[in-house]
Each structure stands twice: as structure tokens, then as C-alpha cells.
Scaffold this active site. Structure first.
Site, PDB file in Angstrom:
ATOM      1  N   GLU A  97       0.810  -1.212   0.000  1.00 13.88           N
ATOM      2  CA  GLU A  97       0.000   0.000   0.000  1.00 13.88           C
ATOM      3  C   GLU A  97       0.846   1.265   0.000  1.00 13.88           C
ATOM      4  O   GLU A  97       1.981   1.274   0.479  1.00 13.88           O
ATOM      5  CB  GLU A  97      -0.907   0.014   1.242  1.00 13.88           C
ATOM      6  CG  GLU A  97      -1.917  -1.116   1.199  1.00 13.88           C
ATOM      7  CD  GLU A  97      -2.898  -1.106   2.366  1.00 13.88           C
ATOM      8  OE1 GLU A  97      -4.095  -1.298   2.093  1.00 13.88           O
ATOM      9  OE2 GLU A  97      -2.487  -0.915   3.524  1.00 13.88           O
ATOM     10  N   CYS A 110       3.287   8.660   1.396  1.00 11.00           N
ATOM     11  CA  CYS A 110       3.896   7.667   2.292  1.00 11.00           C
ATOM     12  C   CYS A 110       4.026   6.370   1.510  1.00 11.00           C
ATOM     13  O   CYS A 110       3.023   5.771   1.122  1.00 11.00           O
ATOM     14  CB  CYS A 110       3.003   7.504   3.518  1.00 11.00           C
ATOM     15  SG  CYS A 110       3.563   6.219   4.649  1.00 11.00           S
ATOM     16  N   CYS A 117       6.832  -7.118   6.652  1.00 15.03           N
ATOM     17  CA  CYS A 117       7.985  -6.642   7.414  1.00 15.03           C
ATOM     18  C   CYS A 117       8.426  -7.759   8.345  1.00 15.03           C
ATOM     19  O   CYS A 117       7.607  -8.512   8.852  1.00 15.03           O
ATOM     20  CB  CYS A 117       7.609  -5.401   8.225  1.00 15.03           C
ATOM     21  SG  CYS A 117       9.022  -4.614   9.036  1.00 15.03           S
ATOM     22  N   CYS A 121       7.375  -5.548  15.274  1.00 12.56           N
ATOM     23  CA  CYS A 121       7.014  -4.584  16.320  1.00 12.56           C
ATOM     24  C   CYS A 121       5.592  -4.918  16.784  1.00 12.56           C
ATOM     25  O   CYS A 121       4.699  -5.139  15.968  1.00 12.56           O
ATOM     26  CB  CYS A 121       7.091  -3.153  15.789  1.00 12.56           C
ATOM     27  SG  CYS A 121       8.763  -2.720  15.256  1.00 12.56           S
ATOM     28  N   CYS A 124       2.271  -2.917  15.481  1.00 15.24           N
ATOM     29  CA  CYS A 124       2.169  -2.544  14.063  1.00 15.24           C
ATOM     30  C   CYS A 124       1.429  -3.616  13.263  1.00 15.24           C
ATOM     31  O   CYS A 124       1.749  -4.804  13.355  1.00 15.24           O
ATOM     32  CB  CYS A 124       3.563  -2.330  13.479  1.00 15.24           C
ATOM     33  SG  CYS A 124       3.543  -1.869  11.738  1.00 15.24           S
ATOM     34  N   GLY A 183       7.075  -2.018   5.706  1.00 17.79           N
ATOM     35  CA  GLY A 183       8.448  -2.468   5.585  1.00 17.79           C
ATOM     36  C   GLY A 183       9.467  -1.635   6.338  1.00 17.79           C
ATOM     37  O   GLY A 183       9.180  -0.528   6.793  1.00 17.79           O
ATOM     38  N   GLU A 184      10.664  -2.191   6.440  1.00 17.47           N
ATOM     39  CA  GLU A 184      11.786  -1.503   7.071  1.00 17.47           C
ATOM     40  C   GLU A 184      12.756  -1.104   5.954  1.00 17.47           C
ATOM     41  O   GLU A 184      13.452  -1.961   5.394  1.00 17.47           O
ATOM     42  CB  GLU A 184      12.451  -2.438   8.089  1.00 17.47           C
ATOM     43  CG  GLU A 184      13.813  -1.999   8.592  1.00 17.47           C
ATOM     44  CD  GLU A 184      13.851  -0.562   9.096  1.00 17.47           C
ATOM     45  OE1 GLU A 184      13.004  -0.184   9.919  1.00 17.47           O
ATOM     46  OE2 GLU A 184      14.720   0.205   8.639  1.00 17.47           O
ATOM     47  N   SER A 215      12.251   6.492   7.470  1.00 16.98           N
ATOM     48  CA  SER A 215      11.976   6.121   8.860  1.00 16.98           C
ATOM     49  C   SER A 215      12.473   4.709   9.112  1.00 16.98           C
ATOM     50  O   SER A 215      12.179   3.785   8.352  1.00 16.98           O
ATOM     51  CB  SER A 215      10.471   6.195   9.127  1.00 16.98           C
ATOM     52  OG  SER A 215      10.179   5.760  10.441  1.00 16.98           O
ATOM     53  N   SER A 237      12.160   5.249  14.940  1.00 18.30           N
ATOM     54  CA  SER A 237      11.062   4.796  15.791  1.00 18.30           C
ATOM     55  C   SER A 237      11.598   4.459  17.176  1.00 18.30           C
ATOM     56  O   SER A 237      12.148   3.387  17.375  1.00 18.30           O
ATOM     57  CB  SER A 237      10.404   3.569  15.161  1.00 18.30           C
ATOM     58  OG  SER A 237       9.801   3.937  13.936  1.00 18.30           O
ATOM     59  N   LEU A 238      11.434   5.370  18.102  1.00 15.58           N
ATOM     60  CA  LEU A 238      11.975   5.173  19.449  1.00 15.58           C
ATOM     61  C   LEU A 238      10.975   4.408  20.327  1.00 15.58           C
ATOM     62  O   LEU A 238      11.261   3.314  20.797  1.00 15.58           O
ATOM     63  CB  LEU A 238      12.334   6.539  20.066  1.00 15.58           C
ATOM     64  CG  LEU A 238      13.028   6.497  21.432  1.00 15.58           C
ATOM     65  CD1 LEU A 238      14.347   5.760  21.378  1.00 15.58           C
ATOM     66  CD2 LEU A 238      13.225   7.925  21.970  1.00 15.58           C
ATOM     67  N   HIS A 239       9.831   5.010  20.576  1.00 18.73           N
ATOM     68  CA  HIS A 239       8.681   4.354  21.232  1.00 18.73           C
ATOM     69  C   HIS A 239       8.841   3.983  22.700  1.00 18.73           C
ATOM     70  O   HIS A 239       7.868   3.593  23.343  1.00 18.73           O
ATOM     71  CB  HIS A 239       8.222   3.110  20.453  1.00 18.73           C
ATOM     72  CG  HIS A 239       7.886   3.379  19.023  1.00 18.73           C
ATOM     73  ND1 HIS A 239       7.193   4.495  18.611  1.00 18.73           N
ATOM     74  CD2 HIS A 239       8.143   2.669  17.886  1.00 18.73           C
ATOM     75  CE1 HIS A 239       7.037   4.459  17.298  1.00 18.73           C
ATOM     76  NE2 HIS A 239       7.612   3.368  16.829  1.00 18.73           N
ATOM     77  N   ASN A 314      -2.790   3.841  16.376  1.00 21.11           N
ATOM     78  CA  ASN A 314      -3.905   3.508  15.488  1.00 21.11           C
ATOM     79  C   ASN A 314      -4.212   2.030  15.619  1.00 21.11           C
ATOM     80  O   ASN A 314      -3.372   1.198  15.289  1.00 21.11           O
ATOM     81  CB  ASN A 314      -3.548   3.841  14.040  1.00 21.11           C
ATOM     82  CG  ASN A 314      -3.352   5.328  13.851  1.00 21.11           C
ATOM     83  OD1 ASN A 314      -4.240   6.121  14.157  1.00 21.11           O
ATOM     84  ND2 ASN A 314      -2.175   5.721  13.401  1.00 21.11           N
ATOM     85  N   CYS A 357      -0.903   5.590  10.251  1.00 26.10           N
ATOM     86  CA  CYS A 357       0.361   4.927  10.579  1.00 26.10           C
ATOM     87  C   CYS A 357       0.113   3.575  11.209  1.00 26.10           C
ATOM     88  O   CYS A 357      -0.675   3.445  12.129  1.00 26.10           O
ATOM     89  CB  CYS A 357       1.152   5.724  11.614  1.00 26.10           C
ATOM     90  SG  CYS A 357       1.408   7.414  11.199  1.00 26.10           S
TER      91      CYS A 357
HETATM   92  N1  SAH Z   1       9.836   0.327   9.586  1.00 21.97           N
HETATM   93  C1  SAH Z   1       9.965   1.748   9.671  1.00 21.97           C
HETATM   94  C2  SAH Z   1       8.923   2.550   8.903  1.00 21.97           C
HETATM   95  C3  SAH Z   1       7.467   2.101   8.943  1.00 21.97           C
HETATM   96  S1  SAH Z   1       6.330   2.619  10.145  1.00 21.97           S
HETATM   97  C4  SAH Z   1       9.978   2.165  11.123  1.00 21.97           C
HETATM   98  O1  SAH Z   1       9.781   1.335  11.976  1.00 21.97           O
HETATM   99  O2  SAH Z   1      10.232   3.334  11.409  1.00 21.97           O
HETATM  100  C5  SAH Z   1       6.177   4.334  10.301  1.00 21.97           C
HETATM  101  C6  SAH Z   1       5.860   4.704  11.760  1.00 21.97           C
HETATM  102  O3  SAH Z   1       4.549   4.259  12.201  1.00 21.97           O
HETATM  103  C7  SAH Z   1       6.856   4.059  12.721  1.00 21.97           C
HETATM  104  O4  SAH Z   1       7.296   4.978  13.668  1.00 21.97           O
HETATM  105  C8  SAH Z   1       6.009   2.991  13.358  1.00 21.97           C
HETATM  106  O5  SAH Z   1       6.542   2.587  14.591  1.00 21.97           O
HETATM  107  C9  SAH Z   1       4.678   3.680  13.473  1.00 21.97           C
HETATM  108  N2  SAH Z   1       3.570   2.756  13.753  1.00 21.97           N
HETATM  109  C10 SAH Z   1       3.526   1.433  13.507  1.00 21.97           C
HETATM  110  N3  SAH Z   1       2.348   0.921  13.910  1.00 21.97           N
HETATM  111  C11 SAH Z   1       1.625   1.943  14.398  1.00 21.97           C
HETATM  112  C12 SAH Z   1       0.307   2.041  14.925  1.00 21.97           C
HETATM  113  N4  SAH Z   1      -0.479   0.996  15.010  1.00 21.97           N
HETATM  114  N5  SAH Z   1      -0.114   3.257  15.327  1.00 21.97           N
HETATM  115  C13 SAH Z   1       0.691   4.338  15.200  1.00 21.97           C
HETATM  116  N6  SAH Z   1       1.927   4.302  14.688  1.00 21.97           N
HETATM  117  C14 SAH Z   1       2.405   3.115  14.297  1.00 21.97           C
END
Ligand code: SAH
Length: 383
Positions: A97, A110, A117, A121, A124, A183-184, A215, A237-239, A314, A357
Site C-alpha cells: 500500500e 507515504c 515486514c 514490532c 504494528c 516495511g523496514e 523512517s 522509531s523510538l517508542h 492507530n 500509521c
Molecule cells: N519500519 C519503519 C517505517 C514504517 S512505520 C519504522 O519502523 O520506522 C512508520 C511509523 O509508524 C513508525 O514509527 C512505526 O513505529 C509507526 N507505527 C507502527 N504501527 C503503528 C500504529 N499501530 N499506530 C501508530 N503508529 C504506528
């Protein structure tokens, strides 16, 4: 290049030096590559017959051995807020997508870099389907080409149904590209880097490096490698503020913990004369959203060229997480701001079409899923 005559070279996969050698192989002068790129990327045409400033026999040879082929569109969905999501066919059974997010001052595309992937995570949707394959350079560039040409045609038709934002008309052109889809990107380094070259090339999409953002979940060795070959904006992506929690949310952290990740980010900026690294931080209710965790994030980033982008979680079917309430997100942001760390809250867009996202999963209406162990490995598209 020994290739069966039926298999034409997709020009969308060739950065300028490769296109120059391709053109030379066809017996033309390398500078013709620039003319060709001008047609393909500036004028948005892949029809060699239209390229009237190229010699007729060269056009004929191109027609025989080359093509401009973007990914095939399976379905287009439009959100009430103007967001557009495309489901694209990767091959017989796989889909991926891309999402266009119009705002008054910019139009952000985007794009995806892989089908699925492998990083797993926990919050995701893409992770849930597992990894299928890397997208090719042509498939990555083809997303931008497809969206630009399609949106350009719509704008030329002055689509009266195009929704206006609360703040006025929305930008309908692709002005920014973010590799934040499925994807990464750094796990597909070999195909992503030439795609970035085409996005930035004056004869390609001619985007400024500040308008292209990659990203990553934090593949440390590849961040160092990227610093040597590209200078796009970096988002990470720190989180989580500590390894214990980040190990759980972003499992690649077990291999590359925070103490290795952050120096790689600062190195990237030093090498690239970048302005700052954006740290993405998904807001998960009761998991990573406390004021104490905000203060811990501030301690990690304070004094460095960093900004934090808080992403309200999300949800997607089957997830165990919920979104932090808005006041909790505000409080988190304020804690960061009070400590001198720049922080913004990402506005959720395209929710009604699952385009936000972390919601990209390449679903199709008639889908058959293939399971490998307990993991989805693919999404079948009905031919
Ligand atoms: N693989 C890369 C890029 C893809 S995701 C990465 O990890 O950065 C783009 C962003 O959306 C990342 O920061 C990811 O952690 C975030 N993301 C993934 N799932 C999400 C969700 N369910 N709600 C909000 N953000 C999310």
C-alpha cells in the site's frame, strides 16, 4: 545485460548513471538519459512515441527493450479528509500500500519499501502479516511516479469533488515523500538507496533532501552506511525510553539497544549536515505514556538536535493496545517541551480507510491468507 527480448528494462529502476549506460548500450549518447528522465519524471509520460525530441530509431529501440511500468493498481480508496490510499499489486499474490496525505502547505506521499515486514514490532499491523519480499527500486520509485501522474491528471481535470481542508484548499501535488509505509527501508538498503537517488536527482523528481524522510526502527549498522551514501532526513522509531520496554515494543532493540542507536543518529546528522533527527513515539495507553517516561525520553534527547513526533496509536483488528487519551498525550508533550525537547503530535489522517500509521497491511477484499506457523505471510489478490 543478457535479457530475454520479452523482458524489458523498467526505466523506473535506473538511477541516472545506470540509465546512461543503458542508453549507451542502445547505441545512443549518454546525455540522452537526461532527456529521457525529463520526459519520464517531469512530464510524467512513459510513452516513447511522445518523446519527440529523441531520434525515431532510438525511440523504436527503447520501445523494444525498455518500459516505464509503475505497480499495478488493485484498488484506490479515498478518505473524507482527502487522504488517498492505493493498494498495489506486487505480483500474482502479493499486495502493498501507499498513502497520499494532502495538507494546506504540503502533499505527503507515504510509500512502502517491502511487502510485509520482518521486524515484528508488537503494535504494528504490517508486522502481523510477516515478511514476504523486498520491493524493487522500480516498485519504490514507481509508487511516486504513479501517485504524481495520477494526482496531476486529477488536478488538470480540476476535480470539483476534491475535499477542502478546514484551513482552506489542500495541496494536491506530491511535495514530500516519506518511507513510512510497509516495511523496514534499511532492511532493503540495496533497492532503497538507488530509489532515494532518483527522488533527489534534478532530472528525477528533484525533491529537496529535507522533503524526503526515511523512517527506521533502528538498524544501527545501516544508519552508519546510509550516512555514507545519502543525505535524506532521518526519522527513528523510538517508542520507549528504556531497553526493557523497547525490547518488547521494537524487538530489534535486543540487537541494537538505545545506547548504540542514539550515537548512530548523531553521527548521521554530523555527516549529513542535517538539522535534526525525528524520533517517532507511538502513544500506547498505560504502556509508554506516563509523565515519568516522558521525562526519561527528555533525558535521552536533551541537548541533541532531536525532535519528537508523538503518534496516537492507530488500532487494528487483534491488537492488545489502545490509544492514549488526548490529555495524556498533551501532558507527555508538555513534559518534553518543558525540558527543552521539541515535540509535536501527529494528526491522524485517513482513519476511515485504514490508512493511518501502522495500519497498512495490504488487505484486499477477496483475500486468502497463507499461514506459516502462526504468522500470516501473504495476502492473495484475486486476479
Ligand atoms: N519500519 C519503519 C517505517 C514504517 S512505520 C519504522 O519502523 O520506522 C512508520 C511509523 O509508524 C513508525 O514509527 C512505526 O513505529 C509507526 N507505527 C507502527 N504501527 C503503528 C500504529 N499501530 N499506530 C501508530 N503508529 C504506528
Amino acid at each position: 545485460m543478457s535479457m530475454p527480448a520479452t523482458e524489458r528494462t523498467n526505466l523506473l529502476g535506473l538511477p541516472r548513471p545506470a540509465l546512461e549506460s543503458f542508453v549507451a548500450q542502445l547505441g545512443s549518447r549518454p546525455f540522452r538519459a537526461r532527456q529521457l528522465m525529463n520526459w519520464v519524471y517531469k512530464r510524467g509520460t512513459g510513452e516513447f512515441a511522445e518523446m519527440t525530441d529523441l531520434a525515431k530509431d532510438f525511440r523504436a529501440r527503447l520501445g523494444h527493450s525498455a518500459e516505464v511500468r509503475p505497480p499495478e493498481v488493485v484498488r484506490v480508496q479515498r478518505s473524507a479528509d482527502g487522504t488517498v490510499k492505493w493498494l498495489l499489486r506486487a505480483d500474482g499474490t502479493q499486495a502493498f500500500e501507499m498513502v497520499f496525505i494532502p495538507e494546506p502547505d504540503r502533499g505527503t506521499l507515504c510509500i512502502s519499501s517491502q511487502v510485509g515486514c520482518a521486524l515484528d514490532c508488537s503494535f504494528c499491523a504490517t508486522a502481523q502479516q510477516g515478511f514476504n519480499r523486498n520491493l524493487t527500486t522500480a516498485e519504490i520509485v514507481g509508487q511516486v511516479w504513479l501517485a504524481s501522474t495520477q494526482l496531476g491528471r486529477e488536478a488538470a481535470g480540476a476535480d470539483p469533488a476534491a475535499p477542502a481542508g478546514a484551513e482552506g484548499p489542500l495541496e494536491r501535488r506530491v511535495t514530500n515523500v516519506v518511507l513510512m509505509g510497509m516495511g523496514e527501508p534499511l532492511a532493503n538498503f540495496r533497492n532503497v538507496v538507488p530509489a532515494l537517488d532518483i527522488l533527489l536527482d534534478d532530472f528525477g523528481f528533484d525533491l529537496s533532501r529535507r522533503r524526503v524522510t526515511l523512517s527506521t526502527s533502528g538498524l544501527v549498522p545501516q544508519i552508519y552506511k546510509l550516512a555514507e551514501v545519502s543525505n535524506v532526513a532521518l526519522a527513528v522509531s523510538l517508542h520507549a525510553p528504556d531497553d526493557a520496554l523497547r525490547n518488547e515494543l521494537v524487538p530489534i532493540n535486543r540487537k541494537h539497544p538505545i545506547a548504540e542507536l542514539l550515537p548512530a543518529c548523531w553521527h548521521y546528522l554530523d555527516e549529513q549536515n542535517g538539522r535534526s533527527v525525528t524520533f517517532e513515539y507511538v502513544m500506547l495507553d498505560g504502556v509508554n505514556d506516563s509523565p515519568a517516561q516522558a521525562r526519561a525520553v527528555a533525558r535521552l534527547l536533551k541537548g541533541h538536535p532531536a525532535k519528537v513526533n508523538l503518534i496516537p496509536f492507530n488500532p487494528f483488528p487483534g491488537t492488545r493496545y489502545t490509544r492514549s487519551p488526548a490529555p495524556v498525550i498533551q501532558r507527555f508533550r508538555d513534559e518534553l517541551l518543558q525540558r527543552g525537547v521539541l515535540a509535536t503530535v501527529r494528526r491522524t489522517r485517513g482513519e476511515d480507510i485504514d490508512a493511518a500509521c501502522g495500519q497498512l497491511a495490504g488487505k484486499v477484499i477477496d483475500r486468502t491468507t497463507v499461514r506459516l506457523g502462526n504468522k500470516l505471510i501473504g495476502v492473495a489478490v484475486q486476479p
